[in-house]
Write a protein that holds these residues in place. Structure first.
Motif, PDB file in Angstrom:
ATOM      1  N   ASP A   1      74.333  67.229  37.477  1.00 54.12           N
ATOM      2  CA  ASP A   1      73.640  66.964  38.847  1.00 54.12           C
ATOM      3  C   ASP A   1      72.915  68.347  39.446  1.00 54.12           C
ATOM      4  O   ASP A   1      73.349  68.669  40.805  1.00 54.12           O
ATOM      5  CB  ASP A   1      74.480  66.299  39.792  1.00 54.12           C
ATOM      6  CG  ASP A   1      74.792  64.932  39.270  1.00 54.12           C
ATOM      7  OD1 ASP A   1      73.843  64.350  38.650  1.00 54.12           O
ATOM      8  OD2 ASP A   1      76.078  64.469  39.591  1.00 54.12           O
ATOM      9  N   GLY A   2      72.384  69.230  38.665  1.00 55.54           N
ATOM     10  CA  GLY A   2      71.750  70.418  39.302  1.00 55.54           C
ATOM     11  C   GLY A   2      72.759  71.655  39.272  1.00 55.54           C
ATOM     12  O   GLY A   2      72.185  72.836  39.465  1.00 55.54           O
ATOM     13  N   THR A   3      73.856  71.348  38.959  1.00 56.38           N
ATOM     14  CA  THR A   3      74.806  72.552  39.207  1.00 56.38           C
ATOM     15  C   THR A   3      75.125  73.033  37.623  1.00 56.38           C
ATOM     16  O   THR A   3      75.528  72.261  36.791  1.00 56.38           O
ATOM     17  CB  THR A   3      76.038  72.297  39.952  1.00 56.38           C
ATOM     18  OG1 THR A   3      75.734  71.779  41.116  1.00 56.38           O
ATOM     19  CG2 THR A   3      77.159  73.270  39.872  1.00 56.38           C
ATOM     20  N   LYS A   4      75.319  74.382  37.423  1.00 54.81           N
ATOM     21  CA  LYS A   4      75.496  74.900  36.147  1.00 54.81           C
ATOM     22  C   LYS A   4      77.058  74.805  35.915  1.00 54.81           C
ATOM     23  O   LYS A   4      77.731  75.312  36.667  1.00 54.81           O
ATOM     24  CB  LYS A   4      75.138  76.386  35.817  1.00 54.81           C
ATOM     25  CG  LYS A   4      75.067  76.901  34.686  1.00 54.81           C
ATOM     26  CD  LYS A   4      74.555  78.208  34.412  1.00 54.81           C
ATOM     27  CE  LYS A   4      74.681  78.726  32.827  1.00 54.81           C
ATOM     28  NZ  LYS A   4      74.129  80.145  32.667  1.00 54.81           N
ATOM     29  N   VAL A   5      77.511  74.442  34.770  1.00 51.70           N
ATOM     30  CA  VAL A   5      78.975  74.274  34.513  1.00 51.70           C
ATOM     31  C   VAL A   5      79.481  75.400  33.765  1.00 51.70           C
ATOM     32  O   VAL A   5      78.716  76.142  32.916  1.00 51.70           O
ATOM     33  CB  VAL A   5      79.107  73.090  33.622  1.00 51.70           C
ATOM     34  CG1 VAL A   5      80.516  73.066  33.128  1.00 51.70           C
ATOM     35  CG2 VAL A   5      78.600  71.764  34.213  1.00 51.70           C
TER      36      VAL A   5
END
Length: 661
Positions: free
Chosen positions: A159-163
C-alpha cells in the motif's frame, strides 16, 4: 507532443529522487511508451492524425475485460467510455471520432496481480511485479513470471509503504516472499508490489528446457534465456575516468582499464542546457584521447559533458557532468546563468579585467527585484532578505548596509547602465567562474543536477548539420525506386551509431529516387533477457522521411550481452518484409558485432549463414553493410554483402564526430 515530453521528463526526474522513488514512473518492461503512475500503468499511444480512429497499444501484461478496466485520455482529459470500444484480443482501441491531428492519446489501467513494469530504483534497473492482494492472514506470496538467481537487492511495498528488509524474506529457490511475524499480515485488498533487479533474472517460470518454435526466428531455440553477470563499473565520483578541458579549445578523455570488458562500451556524452543529448562519442578505455570542441559542430551555448560506460543488458555507470561553455565567436564575451547563455541588448564589456552587463537583466536573471533611482543614480536590488545598492560611477557598493569596494564602478555604456557581473552574482550567493578558453563568465547559484540515466538521454530534435558520407555513397548506387530496410543492431554498444543514422537519414531519403519506401528492423539477441526492450521489432514501410525519422527516434541502445547478436534473424525478417515488393529491394545492415550462426552457435540461432545468403540471392535483395572491417564480424558479413553485389563500409567511419571534420 511537447507537453507529453515534459510530463515524461518530470516523471523520470521524480524517479531519481530517493525519497519519492516508489511513486516514480518510468519506461515499462512492457514497452517504451508505458510507465507507472501510483497504482496505474499509463500507456502512451501514437498521436492523432485527424483521420485514424483505430489505435494499437503494446504491453506484455495480459489485459482482459475482467482483470482490469482501460480508461482513455486525449490531451490528458478522460474520454467517456461510450465514445470508444476496446478489443482485448488485438489490443486496439476504436474511437467513434478520429482525434485531432497532434492529439496526445494515452490509456490508463489499474495494476492487477501478475502485472509487471519497469522502474529505476536507487539508480538501478528493476522490474516491479504485482503480487496477489492481501486477505488479512496470508503471509507467503509467490512471484509470478520470472525465475531469479539471487535474493539480493529486492524490495517490497505494501500500500505504497516500503517494507523494512528485516520484515520480509525472499527465497529465490522457490520464488516465495514471506512476511515475518514482526508485522501484521497484509490486510484485505492490500496492494503488494515486489521489485527485483533486471540482472537477477535467470529465466521464466514457463521454461521447461524443451525446444519450442520461436515465431520471431523461424527456428528452434531453447527457452530460459541467459542473463549477464552484475555490472561492475562504479559511477559518480568513483567513475574510473575523467575529462580535462584545455585552453586551446580541446578536451582530453581518459578512462582507465577498469572499464575494459568485451561487452562494455564507453562514451563521451554531451547534453545541451535543456538536458537533451546532442553528441554521443564512442571512446576506447585504457587510452588517452584528445578531441576538438570546434569539430563537435555545436552552436555557441552551454553544454554538460560526462563519461558513460554501459554493458549490453543495461548496466550503466557515469561520471559527474561538468559544464562546458562553447563560444564560436571568442572575440565576444558570453555570460551563462544556470547553464543558459544570456542575451543582452547591450553586449557585455571588459573594463580593466571586469565584465560589466546591463543591470536590470542580470539582477532579474538571478531572481532579484530591481529599482533604478534616476535622481540619485542608484540601483537597488533585493532578494531573500538581501539588499544591494550600487551608484553610477562609484566603486563603493552596499550589501545590507555594509560598504564593499568594487574593482570597477557601474557606468553608462551606449545608453545602458552596466554593473560588474562577478560582484552582483557573488553578492547574491552565486558561484562565478571565468572560462578563458571560451571568453565566458559562468554563474551558478547552486550546483547543477544533470541526470545521467538511460531514461534521461533524450535526443535533441534538430535537422542534421551535414550528410553521412556512407549513406551518400550508398544512395549513389540506387538509381530506380527501391524499397529499403534498415536492419539495425540496437544493443548497448550501438548508441553512437544509432545517433549517427538519426542525424543523417533525412538527407539520405531525399537523395534516393522518388517512389522509394523505407522500413526498419531493430534487433538485439534472442538468447538474453531484456525486460525493457524487444529482441526483434519491425517498423512498417513509409515514404515519409519524418515518419522514418520518428521511428528511428524510438530506437534505444540496450541489451545483447555476449559478442554475437541475432543479425541473421533480423535479416530473415527484412527479406520476408521485402518479398512482396515490386520495386528494387535493398537492406542496409548496421552492426558492430558478429552474428549468431546456427553452424557455429548451436541453440543460439535458428539460421545458418549460408541459409540467409541463399535467401538474399533468391529474393534478389542487395545488402549493404556498415560494419567492422576485421575479425569474425567481417568474415561473416562480407559474405552477405557479396551475395548480390552490395558494399561494406567501415563502422568506425560512422561517427557524429566525423560529420563535422
Amino acid at each position: 507532443m511537447k507537453r507529453r515530453k515534459m510530463i515524461l521528463l518530470f516523471m523520470i526526474f521524480i524517479m531519481l529522487a530517493g525519497s519519492l522513488e516508489f511513486w516514480a514512473g518510468n519506461a515499462s518492461a512492457n514497452g517504451l511508451h508505458e510507465f507507472r503512475e501510483g497504482d496505474y500503468l499509463v500507456n502512451i499511444l501514437d498521436d492523432g492524425d485527424g483521420r485514424a480512429r483505430v489505435f494499437k497499444f503494446t504491453t506484455d501484461n495480459k489485459i482482459t475485460s475482467s482483470n482490469t478496466n482501460l480508461r482513455l485520455f486525449i490531451n490528458q482529459i478522460e474520454i467517456d467510455s461510450k465514445e470508444y470500444t476496446v478489443n482485448h484480443e488485438s489490443y486496439t482501441i476504436t474511437m467513434n471520432k478520429a482525434p485531432d491531428r497532434g492529439a496526445e492519446i494515452s490509456i490508463k489501467y489499474l495494476i492487477s496481480p501478475t502485472f509487471e513494469w519497469g522502474e529505476g530504483i536507487s539508480g538501478k534497473d528493476q522490474i516491479g511485479n504485482a503480487l496477489p492482494e492481501g486477505n488479512g492472514s496470508t503471509r507467503v506470496f509467490k512471484l509470478t513470471n520470472y525465475l531469479l538467481s539471487s535474493s539480493k537487492n529486492v524490495s517490497l511495498y505494501i500500500d505504497g509503504t516500503k517494507v523494512r528488509a528485516s520484515e520480509f524474506t525472499f527465497n529465490y529457490a522457490n520464488n516465495s516472499i514471506t512476511i515475518s511475524e514482526k508485522r501484521s499480515a497484509p490486510g484485505a485488498n492490500s496492494k503488494m508490489y515486489f521489485y527485483f533487479p533486471v540482472t537477477s533474472i535467470a529465466g521464466t517460470q514457463s521454461s521447461s528446457g524443451e525446444k519450442t518454435e520461436s515465431p520471431s526466428t523461424g527456428g528452434p531455440v531453447t527457452p530460459g534465456k541467459e542473463v549477464e553477470s552484475e555490472f561492475q563499473v562504479p559511477g559518480g565520483e568513483s567513475y574510473p575516468g575523467h575529462i580535462t578541458l584545455s585552453t586551446n579549445h580541446t578536451f582530453i578523455v581518459n578512462i582507465t582499464s577498469a572499464a575494459v570488458q568485451p561487452t562494455y562500451t564507453s562514451y563521451v556524452m554531451v547534453k545541451n542546457a535543456n538536458g537533451e543529448v546532442v553528441r554521443r562519442i564512442r571512446i576506447n578505455p585504457g587510452n588517452s584521447s584528445t578531441y576538438s570542441l570546434s569539430k563537435l559542430g555545436l552552436p555557441s551555448g552551454g553544454y554538460y559533458f560526462y563519461l558513460k560506460t554501459v554493458n549490453q543488458s543495461g548496466g550503466l555507470a557515469a561520471s559527474i557532468p561538468q559544464f562546458v561553455p562553447i563560444n564560436n565567436e571568442p572575440q565576444h564575451i558570453q555570460v551563462y546563468i544556470e547553464g543558459h547563455k544570456q542575451a543582452y541588448a547591450q553586449a557585455p564589456v571588459n573594463v580593466s579585467g571586469n565584465v560589466l552587463v546591463p543591470f536590470r537583466a542580470i539582477f532579474q536573471s538571478l531572481g532579484a527585484t530591481v529599482k533604478w533611482n534616476k535622481s540619485t543614480q542608484t540601483v537597488t536590488a533585493t532578494r531573500e532578505g538581501k539588499t544591494i545598492i550600487l551608484t553610477m560611477g562609484s566603486k563603493i557598493a552596499y550589501v545590507n548596509g555594509v560598504p564593499i569596494t568594487l574593482s570597477a564602478a557601474p557606468q553608462l555604456i551606449n545608453g545602458s547602465t552596466m554593473v560588474p557581473v562577478r560582484f552582483v552574482s557573488e553578492a547574491l550567493g552565486g558561484m562565478v567562474e571565468w572560462n578563458i578558453a571560451s571568453n565566458s563568465v559562468v554563474v551558478f547559484q547552486k550546483q547543477p543536477t544533470i541526470p545521467t540515466t538511460a531514461e534521461s538521454e533524450k535526443e535533441a530534435k534538430s535537422e542534421p548539420s551535414s550528410s553521412s558520407p556512407i549513406l551518400e555513397k550508398i544512395s549513389h548506387g540506387i538509381t530506380t525506386p527501391t524499397d529499403i530496410v534498415f536492419v539495425i543492431d540496437v544493443t548497448g554498444s550501438m548508441g553512437e551509431i544509432i545517433g549517427y543514422i538519426k542525424e543523417t537519414v533525412k538527407k539520405f531519403v531525399d537523395s534516393v529516387p522518388s517512389g522509394s519506401k523505407f522500413a526498419i528492423v531493430a534487433y538485439r539477441d534472442i538468447n538474453y533477457v531484456d525486460a525493457y526492450h524487444k529482441d526483434l521489432e519491425f517498423f512498417s514501410f513509409t515514404n515519409n522521411k519524418n515518419v522514418l525519422k520518428n521511428n528511428l527516434d524510438k530506437l534505444v541502445a540496450s541489451g545483447g550481452v555476449d559478442l554475437e547478436e541475432s543479425g541473421l534473424e533480423a535479416i530473415h525478417m527484412a527479406v520476408n518484409k521485402l518479398s512482396g515488393s515490386t520495386n528494387s529491394k535493398r537492406i542496409i545492415f548496421i552492426t558492430d558485432a558478429p552474428v549468431h550462426d546456427k553452424g557455429t552457435s548451436q541453440g543460439k540461432s535458428g539460421f545458418f549463414l549460408e541459409q540467409i545468403i541463399a535467401e538474399l540471392k533468391t529474393n534478389k535483395v542487395t545488402l549493404d553493410a556498415i560494419a567492422p572491417t576485421g575479425g569474425l564480424a567481417y568474415k561473416q558479413i562480407i559474405q552477405l554483402v557479396n551475395s548480390n553485389k552490395g558494399k561494406l563500409y567501415d563502422i568506425n567511419d560512422a561517427s557524429i564526430m566525423l560529420l563535422n571534420k
